[in-house]
Design a protein around this motif. Structure first.
Motif, PDB file in Angstrom:
ATOM      1  N   ARG A  77       0.935  -1.012  -0.015  1.00 53.49           N
ATOM      2  CA  ARG A  77      -0.005   0.144  -0.045  1.00 53.49           C
ATOM      3  C   ARG A  77       0.859   1.324   0.130  1.00 53.49           C
ATOM      4  O   ARG A  77       1.012   2.002   1.097  1.00 53.49           O
ATOM      5  CB  ARG A  77      -0.897   0.016   1.241  1.00 53.49           C
ATOM      6  CG  ARG A  77      -1.752  -1.088   1.250  1.00 53.49           C
ATOM      7  CD  ARG A  77      -2.765  -1.379   2.635  1.00 53.49           C
ATOM      8  NE  ARG A  77      -3.649  -2.498   2.509  1.00 53.49           N
ATOM      9  CZ  ARG A  77      -3.092  -3.780   2.947  1.00 53.49           C
ATOM     10  NH1 ARG A  77      -1.828  -3.968   3.123  1.00 53.49           N
ATOM     11  NH2 ARG A  77      -3.938  -4.652   2.970  1.00 53.49           N
ATOM     12  N   ARG A  98      -0.907   4.877   0.558  1.00 52.65           N
ATOM     13  CA  ARG A  98      -1.511   5.098   2.011  1.00 52.65           C
ATOM     14  C   ARG A  98      -0.212   5.339   3.138  1.00 52.65           C
ATOM     15  O   ARG A  98      -0.017   6.049   3.954  1.00 52.65           O
ATOM     16  CB  ARG A  98      -2.150   3.908   2.582  1.00 52.65           C
ATOM     17  CG  ARG A  98      -2.579   4.009   3.728  1.00 52.65           C
ATOM     18  CD  ARG A  98      -3.304   3.031   4.055  1.00 52.65           C
ATOM     19  NE  ARG A  98      -4.556   2.561   3.373  1.00 52.65           N
ATOM     20  CZ  ARG A  98      -5.159   1.268   3.418  1.00 52.65           C
ATOM     21  NH1 ARG A  98      -5.019   0.433   4.467  1.00 52.65           N
ATOM     22  NH2 ARG A  98      -6.289   1.240   2.859  1.00 52.65           N
ATOM     23  N   VAL A  99       0.956   4.460   2.547  1.00 56.28           N
ATOM     24  CA  VAL A  99       2.258   4.750   3.391  1.00 56.28           C
ATOM     25  C   VAL A  99       2.704   6.111   3.172  1.00 56.28           C
ATOM     26  O   VAL A  99       3.135   6.765   4.252  1.00 56.28           O
ATOM     27  CB  VAL A  99       3.288   3.627   2.953  1.00 56.28           C
ATOM     28  CG1 VAL A  99       4.663   4.216   3.247  1.00 56.28           C
ATOM     29  CG2 VAL A  99       2.834   2.442   3.312  1.00 56.28           C
ATOM     30  N   SER A 135       0.490   8.579   5.135  1.00 58.24           N
ATOM     31  CA  SER A 135       0.336   8.658   6.584  1.00 58.24           C
ATOM     32  C   SER A 135       1.791   9.024   7.071  1.00 58.24           C
ATOM     33  O   SER A 135       1.914   9.685   8.073  1.00 58.24           O
ATOM     34  CB  SER A 135       0.485   7.079   6.911  1.00 58.24           C
ATOM     35  OG  SER A 135      -0.765   6.601   6.652  1.00 58.24           O
ATOM     36  N   GLY A 189      -2.628   9.670  12.666  1.00 63.23           N
ATOM     37  CA  GLY A 189      -2.566   9.199  11.414  1.00 63.23           C
ATOM     38  C   GLY A 189      -2.140   7.599  11.167  1.00 63.23           C
ATOM     39  O   GLY A 189      -2.845   6.930  10.429  1.00 63.23           O
ATOM     40  N   VAL A 190      -1.068   7.701  11.849  1.00 59.07           N
ATOM     41  CA  VAL A 190      -0.240   6.393  11.550  1.00 59.07           C
ATOM     42  C   VAL A 190      -1.216   5.028  12.488  1.00 59.07           C
ATOM     43  O   VAL A 190      -1.316   4.178  11.955  1.00 59.07           O
ATOM     44  CB  VAL A 190       1.162   6.357  12.588  1.00 59.07           C
ATOM     45  CG1 VAL A 190       1.653   4.916  12.453  1.00 59.07           C
ATOM     46  CG2 VAL A 190       1.844   6.964  11.585  1.00 59.07           C
ATOM     47  N   ASN A 223      -4.519   5.149  12.927  1.00 53.94           N
ATOM     48  CA  ASN A 223      -5.660   5.013  12.135  1.00 53.94           C
ATOM     49  C   ASN A 223      -5.343   3.841  10.849  1.00 53.94           C
ATOM     50  O   ASN A 223      -5.939   3.331  10.578  1.00 53.94           O
ATOM     51  CB  ASN A 223      -6.008   6.176  11.448  1.00 53.94           C
ATOM     52  CG  ASN A 223      -7.433   6.169  10.614  1.00 53.94           C
ATOM     53  OD1 ASN A 223      -8.394   5.528  11.109  1.00 53.94           O
ATOM     54  ND2 ASN A 223      -7.362   6.707   9.513  1.00 53.94           N
ATOM     55  N   THR A 224      -4.106   4.330  10.290  1.00 57.14           N
ATOM     56  CA  THR A 224      -3.500   3.577   9.073  1.00 57.14           C
ATOM     57  C   THR A 224      -3.387   2.100   9.702  1.00 57.14           C
ATOM     58  O   THR A 224      -3.961   0.960   8.833  1.00 57.14           O
ATOM     59  CB  THR A 224      -2.330   4.114   8.783  1.00 57.14           C
ATOM     60  OG1 THR A 224      -2.556   5.513   7.942  1.00 57.14           O
ATOM     61  CG2 THR A 224      -1.821   3.031   7.383  1.00 57.14           C
ATOM     62  N   ILE A 281      -6.774   0.275  10.140  1.00 67.54           N
ATOM     63  CA  ILE A 281      -7.518  -0.159   9.031  1.00 67.54           C
ATOM     64  C   ILE A 281      -6.659  -1.290   8.344  1.00 67.54           C
ATOM     65  O   ILE A 281      -7.288  -2.175   7.701  1.00 67.54           O
ATOM     66  CB  ILE A 281      -7.484   0.885   7.972  1.00 67.54           C
ATOM     67  CG1 ILE A 281      -8.462   2.030   8.659  1.00 67.54           C
ATOM     68  CG2 ILE A 281      -7.775   0.587   6.631  1.00 67.54           C
ATOM     69  CD1 ILE A 281      -8.311   3.470   7.854  1.00 67.54           C
ATOM     70  N   SER A 282      -5.073  -1.003   8.463  1.00 68.73           N
ATOM     71  CA  SER A 282      -4.496  -2.484   7.828  1.00 68.73           C
ATOM     72  C   SER A 282      -4.985  -3.767   8.692  1.00 68.73           C
ATOM     73  O   SER A 282      -4.904  -4.800   8.056  1.00 68.73           O
ATOM     74  CB  SER A 282      -2.999  -2.100   8.042  1.00 68.73           C
ATOM     75  OG  SER A 282      -2.174  -3.131   7.768  1.00 68.73           O
ATOM     76  N   SER A 322       4.189  -0.397  12.107  1.00 70.56           N
ATOM     77  CA  SER A 322       4.107   0.996  12.879  1.00 70.56           C
ATOM     78  C   SER A 322       5.600   1.603  12.838  1.00 70.56           C
ATOM     79  O   SER A 322       5.675   2.932  12.430  1.00 70.56           O
ATOM     80  CB  SER A 322       3.518   1.097  14.062  1.00 70.56           C
ATOM     81  OG  SER A 322       3.253   2.321  14.295  1.00 70.56           O
ATOM     82  N   LEU A 355       6.809   2.489   9.510  1.00 72.50           N
ATOM     83  CA  LEU A 355       6.171   3.539   9.005  1.00 72.50           C
ATOM     84  C   LEU A 355       6.406   4.976   9.398  1.00 72.50           C
ATOM     85  O   LEU A 355       6.824   5.992   8.722  1.00 72.50           O
ATOM     86  CB  LEU A 355       4.578   3.477   9.129  1.00 72.50           C
ATOM     87  CG  LEU A 355       3.592   4.435   8.448  1.00 72.50           C
ATOM     88  CD1 LEU A 355       3.806   4.805   7.125  1.00 72.50           C
ATOM     89  CD2 LEU A 355       2.086   4.095   8.772  1.00 72.50           C
TER      90      LEU A 355
END
Length: 409
Positions: A36, A39-40, A43, A301-302, A304-305, A308-309, A338, A341
């Motif tokens: 993704r 998205r990465v 984020s 934001g991280v 949340n990502t 969702i992941s 995490s 990211l």
């Protein structure tokens, strides 16, 4: 019995979950990032903006402070200025003795002395056709020949006073005064009081003497002859050694006016620059707070990502659990993802902050200074936020039932 127990022990060893090496952890942790990329990037951008703001604020503040310290080193902090104070009881105007500069030069530790005298009733203009009231904020002062050495000034154009030209109608313009008068070279003339004076020089900026920068300076003898100067200096500048500046400060007033030392005010013109350097980072605290808020928003934001992941990869989690992956390994996988990211955003933010500082320093001709602790601390903050942001999604992922995760697909 022993053989059967051995078979059971061997069976337990066979069913024991394999340990993940560092390479395996990085591989499984980066799998979600590679699948993704958009998205990465989005984020990581939130983290990068927060870190870039914090690094840039610290870097710009440090660069400005370094420039101030460089100026202080060049100008020195061992110069004092003596000027008339206020009479204690009479309310009369206080003047310094005519030989105040000579008296100051006799104090132990004083290396050089210069003086200026205000000519408040005189004005300087570009020509006689300009109204007398339009002075442009430029004052007229008498100056001794030793003033330039004391101020550690330099000539941008022309030359300074000497024994010959200081007796004739000639002036040296301060940096600001020359700009306001439109004088760009030596040899031009200005209308001073009721006659033309020839400009023999223009000074470079003098941070420790802003009043001189905004003045038209005439020679000491010429001021007496042509401008009615009474010979009383209004500012006596002295430069002493670094080791004796404190003792000179104590003796200077009494040496200039032994009968009334309280009528002499002694100031340190470098104190303003020192205070500015000491408080350079005060306003930066607010900007650092804004950068911290941006960093926290990036951390949300991280998180949340990652949540969702987890929801999108339930099948993968269930499959790995059914193949023998433990809950601890699932937690390590998502915490690692995490961290990677956040680390990506942190590295980008440090680079952007350093680049912004370099651009600011280059545009203002400042030294480029980014404290190592700011870069290391910013990156460490991203890793800490990445760990916190990944804990809940990791725990949630590890608690997924393999049967339910595979059944929901």
């Amino acid at each position: 019995m022993r053989a059967r127990d051995g078979e059971r022990a061997r069976g337990r060893r066979v069913l024991r979950a394999a340990r993940l090496g560092p390479r395996d952890v990085l591989h499984v942790g980066s799998a979600g990032l590679r699948s993704r990329p958009v998205r990465v990037v989005l984020s990581a951008l939130g983290i990068a903006i927060g870190i870039a703001t914090m690094v840039a604020v610290v870097g710009i503040s440090s660069s400005s402070k370094a420039q101030l310290m460089r100026e202080l080193d060049a100008l020195g902090t061992n110069m004092l200025v003596a000027s008339p104070g206020e009479a204690m009881f009479s309310g009369e105007k206080v003047t310094l003795p005519r030989d105040a500069a000579g008296r100051a030069g006799r104090v132990d530790g004083v290396e050089s002395v210069g003086a200026t005298g205000d000519l408040k009733k005189r004005s300087v203009r570009r020509s006689e056709k300009i109204p007398k009231d339009e002075t442009g904020g430029i004052s007229v002062r008498a100056s001794t020949e030793g003033l330039l050495k004391v101020l550690r000034g330099r000539m941008a154009r022309g030359s300074w006073f000497n024994t010959a030209n200081s007796r004739y109608p000639s002036v040296v313009l301060g940096h600001v005064a020359a700009k306001r008068l439109g004088i760009v070279a030596a040899g031009q003339q200005v209308w001073l009081d009721d006659r033309y004076f020839t400009v023999i020089g223009i000074l470079d900026p003098l941070p420790l003497a802003p009043d001189v920068e905004r003045s038209a300076l005439a020679g000491w003898d010429a001021s007496k002859k042509y401008l009615g100067f009474d010979g009383h200096p209004t500012s006596v500048y002295e430069r002493s050694t670094d080791a004796t500046v404190n003792s000179v400060r104590k003796l200077l007033a009494a040496s200039i006016d032994p009968e009334n030392p309280r009528n002499v005010q002694v100031t340190d013109p470098s104190a303003a620059l020192q205070a500015k350097a000491a408080t350079e980072g005060a306003f930066s605290t607010l900007l650092l707070g804004l950068g911290g808020i941006a960093l926290l928003v990036g951390g949300v934001g991280v998180a949340n990502t990652m949540i969702i992941s987890v929801l999108e990869r339930r099948y993968e989690i269930g499959l790995r659990r059914s193949l023998g992956a433990t809950r601890g390994q699932i937690r390590v996988q998502f915490v690692t993802e995490s961290l990677m990211l956040s680390g990506l955003g942190g590295a980008a933010g440090v680079a952007l902050g350093a680049a912004a500082t370099a651009a600011y320093a280059l545009s203002g001709d400042l030294p480029w200074v980014v404290p190592p602790w700011a870069m290391a601390g910013g990156f460490a903050a991203t890793l800490a936020i990445g760990t916190v942001a990944g804990l809940y999604p990791a725990v949630r992922a590890s608690r997924l039932s393999p049967t339910l995760a595979l059944h929901a697909v």
